[in-house]
Design a protein around this motif. Structure first.
Motif, PDB file in Angstrom:
ATOM      1  N   MET A 255     -12.626  16.884 -66.503  1.00  0.00           N
ATOM      2  CA  MET A 255     -13.666  17.179 -65.549  1.00  0.00           C
ATOM      3  C   MET A 255     -15.030  17.024 -66.198  1.00  0.00           C
ATOM      4  O   MET A 255     -15.222  17.396 -67.342  1.00  0.00           O
ATOM      5  CB  MET A 255     -13.524  18.609 -65.033  1.00  0.00           C
TER       6      MET A 255
ATOM      7  N   ASN B 165     -17.225  20.253 -62.632  1.00  0.00           N
ATOM      8  CA  ASN B 165     -17.135  21.571 -63.229  1.00  0.00           C
ATOM      9  C   ASN B 165     -18.569  22.062 -63.437  1.00  0.00           C
ATOM     10  O   ASN B 165     -19.279  21.540 -64.289  1.00  0.00           O
ATOM     11  CB  ASN B 165     -16.387  21.510 -64.565  1.00  0.00           C
TER      12      ASN B 165
ATOM     13  N   ARG C 108     -15.638   9.123 -60.249  1.00  0.00           N
ATOM     14  CA  ARG C 108     -15.994  10.533 -60.379  1.00  0.00           C
ATOM     15  C   ARG C 108     -14.771  11.413 -60.214  1.00  0.00           C
ATOM     16  O   ARG C 108     -13.925  11.187 -59.372  1.00  0.00           O
ATOM     17  CB  ARG C 108     -17.047  10.909 -59.357  1.00  0.00           C
ATOM     18  N   CYS C 109     -14.721  12.436 -61.039  1.00  0.00           N
ATOM     19  CA  CYS C 109     -13.627  13.393 -60.961  1.00  0.00           C
ATOM     20  C   CYS C 109     -14.150  14.704 -60.382  1.00  0.00           C
ATOM     21  O   CYS C 109     -15.317  14.807 -60.004  1.00  0.00           O
ATOM     22  CB  CYS C 109     -13.030  13.615 -62.345  1.00  0.00           C
ATOM     23  N   LYS C 110     -13.301  15.698 -60.328  1.00  0.00           N
ATOM     24  CA  LYS C 110     -13.702  16.997 -59.807  1.00  0.00           C
ATOM     25  C   LYS C 110     -14.785  17.594 -60.713  1.00  0.00           C
ATOM     26  O   LYS C 110     -14.603  17.674 -61.928  1.00  0.00           O
ATOM     27  CB  LYS C 110     -12.495  17.920 -59.761  1.00  0.00           C
TER      28      LYS C 110
END
Length: 70
Positions: free
Chosen positions: A1, A35, A31-33
């Motif tokens: 993340m 944080n 794009r990832c989740k």
């Protein structure tokens, strides 16, 4: 993340600014989740959308067409 900083402006708008990209993003650019690792409150600032537009003094001398002709 990926790590993000959540920034809140006095106008109430929120922005998320990347502070550290994860390895997956640096390779794939997908794009990832997110944080949210940090929070900022900017009591003295408004976001870019809410800021009044400031033009140089010579802006009125430029003739701009209403429609683009490509």
């Amino acid at each position: 993340m990926c790590d993000y900083t959540q920034r809140e402006y006095s106008c109430g708008h929120l922005r998320w600014i990347a502070s550290k990209w994860c390895r997956d993003y640096t390779i794939s650019h997908k794009r990832c989740k997110p944080n949210v690792a940090d929070f900022e409150y900017r009591a003295e600032e408004v976001c870019g959308e809410c800021k009044p537009k400031e033009y140089p003094p010579w802006e009125n001398l430029i003739r701009r067409s209403k429609q683009r002709t490509d």
